[in-house]
Design a protein around this motif. Structure first.
Motif, PDB file in Angstrom:
ATOM      1  N   ASN A   1      52.364  53.528  17.621  1.00  0.00           N
ATOM      2  CA  ASN A   1      52.010  53.790  19.020  1.00  0.00           C
ATOM      3  C   ASN A   1      51.905  52.421  19.666  1.00  0.00           C
ATOM      4  O   ASN A   1      50.831  51.846  19.747  1.00  0.00           O
ATOM      5  CB  ASN A   1      50.684  54.545  19.107  1.00  0.00           C
ATOM      6  N   PRO A   2      53.043  51.855  20.091  1.00  0.00           N
ATOM      7  CA  PRO A   2      53.034  50.486  20.618  1.00  0.00           C
ATOM      8  C   PRO A   2      52.581  50.465  22.075  1.00  0.00           C
ATOM      9  O   PRO A   2      52.458  51.521  22.700  1.00  0.00           O
ATOM     10  CB  PRO A   2      54.508  50.087  20.517  1.00  0.00           C
ATOM     11  N   PRO A   3      52.332  49.288  22.628  1.00  0.00           N
ATOM     12  CA  PRO A   3      52.081  49.215  24.072  1.00  0.00           C
ATOM     13  C   PRO A   3      53.359  49.594  24.804  1.00  0.00           C
ATOM     14  O   PRO A   3      54.432  49.098  24.470  1.00  0.00           O
ATOM     15  CB  PRO A   3      51.724  47.744  24.297  1.00  0.00           C
ATOM     16  N   TYR A   4      53.257  50.502  25.780  1.00  0.00           N
ATOM     17  CA  TYR A   4      54.487  50.948  26.453  1.00  0.00           C
ATOM     18  C   TYR A   4      54.338  51.131  27.964  1.00  0.00           C
ATOM     19  O   TYR A   4      55.207  51.704  28.609  1.00  0.00           O
ATOM     20  CB  TYR A   4      55.035  52.211  25.798  1.00  0.00           C
TER      21      TYR A   4
ATOM     22  N   ARG B   1      43.904  58.516  21.503  1.00  0.00           N
ATOM     23  CA  ARG B   1      44.091  59.666  22.393  1.00  0.00           C
ATOM     24  C   ARG B   1      44.640  60.872  21.641  1.00  0.00           C
ATOM     25  O   ARG B   1      45.407  60.703  20.692  1.00  0.00           O
ATOM     26  CB  ARG B   1      45.087  59.307  23.495  1.00  0.00           C
TER      27      ARG B   1
ATOM     28  N   ALA C   1      47.300  46.117  23.911  1.00  0.00           N
ATOM     29  CA  ALA C   1      47.548  47.411  23.267  1.00  0.00           C
ATOM     30  C   ALA C   1      48.170  48.403  24.237  1.00  0.00           C
ATOM     31  O   ALA C   1      48.656  49.458  23.833  1.00  0.00           O
ATOM     32  CB  ALA C   1      46.244  47.990  22.717  1.00  0.00           C
ATOM     33  N   LEU C   2      48.157  48.065  25.521  1.00  0.00           N
ATOM     34  CA  LEU C   2      48.631  48.997  26.551  1.00  0.00           C
ATOM     35  C   LEU C   2      49.998  48.625  27.099  1.00  0.00           C
ATOM     36  O   LEU C   2      50.830  49.487  27.352  1.00  0.00           O
ATOM     37  CB  LEU C   2      47.637  49.023  27.718  1.00  0.00           C
TER      38      LEU C   2
ATOM     39  N   LEU D   1      42.635  51.411  33.189  1.00  0.00           N
ATOM     40  CA  LEU D   1      42.466  51.232  31.741  1.00  0.00           C
ATOM     41  C   LEU D   1      41.936  49.834  31.421  1.00  0.00           C
ATOM     42  O   LEU D   1      42.082  49.341  30.313  1.00  0.00           O
ATOM     43  CB  LEU D   1      43.813  51.461  31.031  1.00  0.00           C
TER      44      LEU D   1
HETATM   45  N1  GLN Z   1      48.839  56.682  26.127  1.00  0.00           N
HETATM   46  C1  GLN Z   1      48.174  55.577  26.759  1.00  0.00           C
HETATM   47  C2  GLN Z   1      48.050  55.842  28.236  1.00  0.00           C
HETATM   48  O1  GLN Z   1      49.006  56.160  28.891  1.00  0.00           O
HETATM   49  C3  GLN Z   1      48.914  54.281  26.520  1.00  0.00           C
HETATM   50  C4  GLN Z   1      48.874  53.897  25.111  1.00  0.00           C
HETATM   51  C5  GLN Z   1      49.919  52.892  24.790  1.00  0.00           C
HETATM   52  O2  GLN Z   1      50.379  52.109  25.608  1.00  0.00           O
HETATM   53  N2  GLN Z   1      50.310  52.903  23.584  1.00  0.00           N
HETATM   54  O3  GLN Z   1      46.976  55.739  28.755  1.00  0.00           O
END
Ligand code: GLN
Length: 286
Positions: free
Chosen positions: A194-197, A99, A215-216, A208
């Motif tokens: 850029n971890p899953p967050y 992104r 990864a998310l 998504l």
């Molecule tokens: N930025 C992404 C989103 O909100 C999430 C990516 C992530 O979790 N690293 O769609």
């Protein structure tokens, strides 16, 4: 009297195909990008050839992808590529769709490499959870002197990242690792992730669903992976190293707290293009 000529046995024109995709719900740009991809032509060609005929196979493949796009599949998976920080990356459903928000992290890293870390001739840098390789490759491209390593828990993701590195001619050392677990010395001057967050119960995850879940979201609590990265960092950082993390737009305060609690100094946050808090980081005083 003229005998009516039967229509040729074709699968319709460019114009009809685009109209069909628009009627399904695709926006104009996505419809054009997809059709150009299936016809192996640049998008500009379509505009000048709206009477050109498709083969039945082209029509079938295009319509199937148009339906996938309407179902929420990222256009990058359908085209097989995504532009990121000036690089063309190949992407598959094995990796997060890179992104523009993440370019904020890359820009910050490059600023440090030409600022606070400028005196180092060969800074040791790491991208944790590299996915397509986006961050590692963009930083290596922008600062060729870095020794770049990249980790991911997913072998499939690493294969995509490795392919990107080869195609772009960028030297990055990839290893399979659950966060820091498989990382070997030397210690780092710059750690990026850029971890899953996303919280595991966040309703946005549904939209998504075509991207790799791991990864998310790290699970129920969106900060879980960020905490693991921050906790594990000191064992791998040189004094004066920087750790930069991407996070959700409402997680800035929490991530700054985690960084300070684990001894990081100069803790700061950067906003993305939408003006939302997107990356936080700090300096490891050693
Ligand atoms: N930025 C992404 C989103 O909100 C999430 C990516 C992530 O979790 N690293 O769609």
């Amino acid at each position: 009297m003229t005998v009516p000529v039967p229509p040729p046995d074709t699968a319709g024109t460019v114009r009809e195909s685009l109209a069909r995709a628009r009627a399904l719900g695709l926006d104009r740009l996505d419809a054009q990008l997809l059709l150009a991809h299936h016809l192996g032509r640049p998008r500009s060609w379509l505009l000048a050839h709206d009477d050109a005929l498709l083969t039945a196979a082209q029509r079938e493949a295009f319509d199937a992808d148009a339906a996938r796009r309407v179902d929420g599949m990222p256009i990058s998976y359908l085209l097989g590529q995504r532009e990121f920080h000036g690089l063309t990356l190949q992407v598959t459903p094995d990796v997060l769709d890179p992104r523009p928000d993440t370019e904020t992290l890359v820009d910050w890293a490059l600023e440090l490499l030409s600022g606070a870390l400028a005196a180092l001739p060969a800074p040791q840098a790491l991208d944790l959870g590299t996915g397509s390789g986006a961050i590692a490759l963009a930083v290596k491209h922008g600062a060729p002197r870095v020794r770049m390593r990249a980790l991911d828990a997913s072998a499939a993701a690493l294969a995509v990242a490795q392919g990107n590195a080869q195609r772009l001619g960028l030297e990055v050392e990839f290893s399979q690792s659950d966060w820091w677990q498989a990382l070997t010395p030397p210690r780092l001057h710059l750690a990026l992730s850029n971890p899953p967050y996303i919280d595991g119960d966040d309703p946005h995850l549904a939209a998504l669903r075509h991207e790799p879940l791991q990864a998310l979201t790290p699970g129920a609590d969106g900060l879980q992976a960020i905490r693991r990265i921050v906790e594990g960092a000191p064992a791998h950082l040189e004094p004066g190293a920087w750790l930069l993390l991407e996070h959700g737009f409402e997680q800035g305060e929490a991530v700054r707290k985690v960084l300070r609690r684990h001894g990081f100094a100069d803790v700061a946050t950067r906003c993305d293009l939408a003006g939302l808090e997107r990356c936080s980081g700090g300096r490891w005083p050693g």
